[in-house]
Design an enzyme around this catalytic site. Structure first.
Site, PDB file in Angstrom:
ATOM      1  N   LYS A  23       0.822  -1.213   0.000  1.00 38.13           N
ATOM      2  CA  LYS A  23       0.000   0.000   0.000  1.00 38.13           C
ATOM      3  C   LYS A  23       0.851   1.257   0.000  1.00 38.13           C
ATOM      4  O   LYS A  23       0.438   2.273  -0.547  1.00 38.13           O
ATOM      5  CB  LYS A  23      -0.983  -0.003   1.181  1.00 38.13           C
ATOM      6  CG  LYS A  23      -2.072  -1.057   0.994  1.00 38.13           C
ATOM      7  CD  LYS A  23      -3.401  -0.677   1.583  1.00 38.13           C
ATOM      8  CE  LYS A  23      -4.461  -1.647   1.078  1.00 38.13           C
ATOM      9  NZ  LYS A  23      -5.684  -1.650   1.851  1.00 38.13           N
ATOM     10  N   LYS A  40      -4.788 -10.775  -6.953  1.00 37.37           N
ATOM     11  CA  LYS A  40      -6.034 -11.156  -6.266  1.00 37.37           C
ATOM     12  C   LYS A  40      -7.195 -10.267  -6.722  1.00 37.37           C
ATOM     13  O   LYS A  40      -6.978  -9.097  -7.064  1.00 37.37           O
ATOM     14  CB  LYS A  40      -5.848 -11.111  -4.750  1.00 37.37           C
ATOM     15  CG  LYS A  40      -5.798  -9.725  -4.137  1.00 37.37           C
ATOM     16  CD  LYS A  40      -5.989  -9.761  -2.621  1.00 37.37           C
ATOM     17  CE  LYS A  40      -6.220  -8.343  -2.120  1.00 37.37           C
ATOM     18  NZ  LYS A  40      -6.725  -8.203  -0.794  1.00 37.37           N
ATOM     19  N   LYS A  63     -11.291  -4.711  -5.431  1.00 35.33           N
ATOM     20  CA  LYS A  63     -12.140  -3.620  -5.947  1.00 35.33           C
ATOM     21  C   LYS A  63     -11.330  -2.574  -6.695  1.00 35.33           C
ATOM     22  O   LYS A  63     -11.871  -1.812  -7.480  1.00 35.33           O
ATOM     23  CB  LYS A  63     -12.932  -2.976  -4.813  1.00 35.33           C
ATOM     24  CG  LYS A  63     -12.044  -2.363  -3.755  1.00 35.33           C
ATOM     25  CD  LYS A  63     -12.700  -2.446  -2.404  1.00 35.33           C
ATOM     26  CE  LYS A  63     -11.640  -2.356  -1.332  1.00 35.33           C
ATOM     27  NZ  LYS A  63     -11.859  -3.198  -0.197  1.00 35.33           N
TER      28      LYS A  63
HETATM   29  P1  ATP Z   1      -8.163  -3.908  -1.085  1.00 33.11           P
HETATM   30  O1  ATP Z   1      -8.164  -4.440  -2.474  1.00 33.11           O
HETATM   31  O2  ATP Z   1      -8.499  -2.456  -0.991  1.00 33.11           O
HETATM   32  O3  ATP Z   1      -6.971  -4.288  -0.271  1.00 33.11           O
HETATM   33  P2  ATP Z   1      -9.988  -6.018  -0.614  1.00 33.11           P
HETATM   34  O4  ATP Z   1     -10.939  -5.944  -1.723  1.00 33.11           O
HETATM   35  O5  ATP Z   1      -8.885  -7.001  -0.657  1.00 33.11           O
HETATM   36  O6  ATP Z   1      -9.398  -4.587  -0.346  1.00 33.11           O
HETATM   37  P3  ATP Z   1     -10.393  -6.309   2.190  1.00 33.11           P
HETATM   38  O7  ATP Z   1     -11.283  -5.402   2.951  1.00 33.11           O
HETATM   39  O8  ATP Z   1      -8.924  -6.089   2.301  1.00 33.11           O
HETATM   40  O9  ATP Z   1     -10.841  -6.267   0.671  1.00 33.11           O
HETATM   41  O10 ATP Z   1     -10.668  -7.826   2.558  1.00 33.11           O
HETATM   42  C1  ATP Z   1     -11.788  -8.290   3.284  1.00 33.11           C
HETATM   43  C2  ATP Z   1     -11.733  -9.807   3.456  1.00 33.11           C
HETATM   44  O11 ATP Z   1     -11.868 -10.427   2.189  1.00 33.11           O
HETATM   45  C3  ATP Z   1     -10.421 -10.308   4.050  1.00 33.11           C
HETATM   46  O12 ATP Z   1     -10.678 -11.423   4.895  1.00 33.11           O
HETATM   47  C4  ATP Z   1      -9.658 -10.737   2.846  1.00 33.11           C
HETATM   48  O13 ATP Z   1      -8.705 -11.728   3.153  1.00 33.11           O
HETATM   49  C5  ATP Z   1     -10.751 -11.269   1.946  1.00 33.11           C
HETATM   50  N1  ATP Z   1     -10.398 -11.129   0.543  1.00 33.11           N
HETATM   51  C6  ATP Z   1     -10.220  -9.969  -0.133  1.00 33.11           C
HETATM   52  N2  ATP Z   1      -9.909 -10.205  -1.429  1.00 33.11           N
HETATM   53  C7  ATP Z   1      -9.902 -11.548  -1.562  1.00 33.11           C
HETATM   54  C8  ATP Z   1      -9.657 -12.426  -2.660  1.00 33.11           C
HETATM   55  N3  ATP Z   1      -9.392 -11.947  -3.855  1.00 33.11           N
HETATM   56  N4  ATP Z   1      -9.738 -13.754  -2.457  1.00 33.11           N
HETATM   57  C9  ATP Z   1     -10.053 -14.250  -1.234  1.00 33.11           C
HETATM   58  N5  ATP Z   1     -10.286 -13.483  -0.148  1.00 33.11           N
HETATM   59  C10 ATP Z   1     -10.225 -12.154  -0.296  1.00 33.11           C
END
Ligand code: ATP
Ligand code: LTN
Length: 339
Positions: free
Chosen positions: A121, A203, A206
């Site tokens: 980040k 991964k 959003k």
């Molecule tokens: P950012 O992309 O802004 O880091 P994010 O979309 O990854 O955010 P988070 O709020 O960081 O969302 O994650 C919320 C939950 O969803 C956490 O438990 C995280 O491990 C899970 N998660 C997020 N993205 C994935 C993914 N692509 N696959 C599996 N689990 C995910």
């Protein structure tokens, strides 16, 4: 007999949270929320919206407010019944910020510097590498330790944060005695890491909306996203699990497996000789049908702000009660004068 067992063994406790920094997507759902919902009957569960964490990155205030209430509607629509789970907003329970300050003083600069998410980040938001971004894991440790949970169900990317939380708790306990329960991360076997449909090496997130399937997407949007999913460049064109050489296909198989409960060999057999033209829309259709009731219920709930507000008030009260007990114990242990 069953009842006797329940009396003897209290339910294990589970806690997790998601930042309302964007709309919820299939990665959040399969990596985290679905596992939470699948376990509601067997555990005492605490789930929250981590709004304090979101401001480590600049947020539009109106968007943050809207998403904080919509995310609650989506949690409930995903099967998190507010009667069975404690659902709350992190900023409604001041103990999170209060414990975070104390834990800051028991966390080392060096260990925070090693956090992968901080490195990622701070590269991504190079013009705003604020102290909150750096101490993000300390607030997360406070979120967890306040509730003395046994398990923290998260996607794989959050495992390192649960590990540092365990280290901080052990350090604190070694000085003051058994104040905190040491929690275990709970990572699902399938769905723990969903990749972007157009970026199978990153991964699903959003921040890459193109290959990201949002829970509130219309069926047509979902179908279109799956039709355009990147598969692979080889000429084999067969549905075979091979993360290394066929990351796109393997990702789609992982999604299909998690939603249908089928095993990878069963899926390989189902699509034998059928090619991607059949496979991709089939995965899309499973996702459309799985998300349809969730979207419809969330849309209904999002219109009922009075109900959502009541859920938040009740959740904050229950959470504050548990969190307050831990915070008082910590304050006493470190020597803050009690009145
Ligand atoms: P950012 O992309 O802004 O880091 P994010 O979309 O990854 O955010 P988070 O709020 O960081 O969302 O994650 C919320 C939950 O969803 C956490 O438990 C995280 O491990 C899970 N998660 C997020 N993205 C994935 C993914 N692509 N696959 C599996 N689990 C995910
Ligand atoms: N960092 C987590 C969100 C989060 C969390 C927590 C998860 C904040 N506090 C406590 C589990 C337990 C993320 O999903 N990015």
């Amino acid at each position: 007999m069953q009842e006797q067992n329940n009396i003897q063994e209290p339910k294990k406790r589970m806690l997790s949270g998601i930042q309302p920094s964007g709309d919820l997507h299939l990665g959040n759902y399969l990596g985290a929320i679905k596992n939470w919902a699948d376990r509601v009957n067997d555990y005492e569960c605490y789930y929250f919206m981590a709004d304090l964490h979101t401001i480590t990155v600049r947020q539009d205030p109106a968007d943050l407010r809207r998403r904080s209430i919509n995310q609650l509607a989506q949690y409930i629509a995903c099967g998190l019944d507010p009667e069975k789970n404690v659902l709350f907003l992190q900023s409604h329970v001041p103990a999170h910020s209060q414990l975070a300050w104390v834990l800051n003083c028991y966390t080392m600069f060096g260990e925070l510097s090693r956090m992968t998410q901080f490195k990622d980040k701070s590269a991504k938001y190079a013009n705003n590498i604020n102290a909150g971004l750096f101490t993000y894991p300390v607030l997360m440790a406070a979120d967890i330790l306040l509730y003395q949970p046994d398990y923290v169900p998260v996607g794989e990317d959050q495992k390192q944060h649960v590990e540092i939380c365990r280290d901080i708790a052990q350090r604190f306990n070694s000085i003051y005695g058994d104040v905190f329960k040491i929690p275990e991360p709970l990572i699902a076997k399938t769905g723990a890491r969903i990749y972007g449909l157009t970026t199978p090496d990153a991964k699903m997130s959003k921040s890459i909306p193109d290959g990201c399937v949002f829970l509130m997407d219309s069926p047509d949007d979902i179908r279109r996203k799956f039709k355009r999913a990147v598969t692979d460049s080889d000429t084999e064109h067969c549905v075979r699990f091979d993360k290394e050489n066929k990351p796109g296909v393997s990702n789609l198989m992982n999604i299909y497996a998690t939603l249908t409960g089928k095993t990878i060999p069963e899926i390989e057999q189902e699509f034998e000789g059928k090619g991607y033209g059949v496979f991709k829309p089939a995965v899309g259709e499973v996702v459309v049908e799985h998300l349809r009731p969730i979207r419809e219920e969330a849309e209904r709930l999002m219109k009922d702000k009075a109900y959502l507000n009541d859920v938040y008030i009740a959740g904050a009260e229950k959470a504050s009660y548990i969190a307050g007990k831990t915070l008082r114990k910590v304050y006493k242990k470190v020597g803050f004068y009690q009145i």
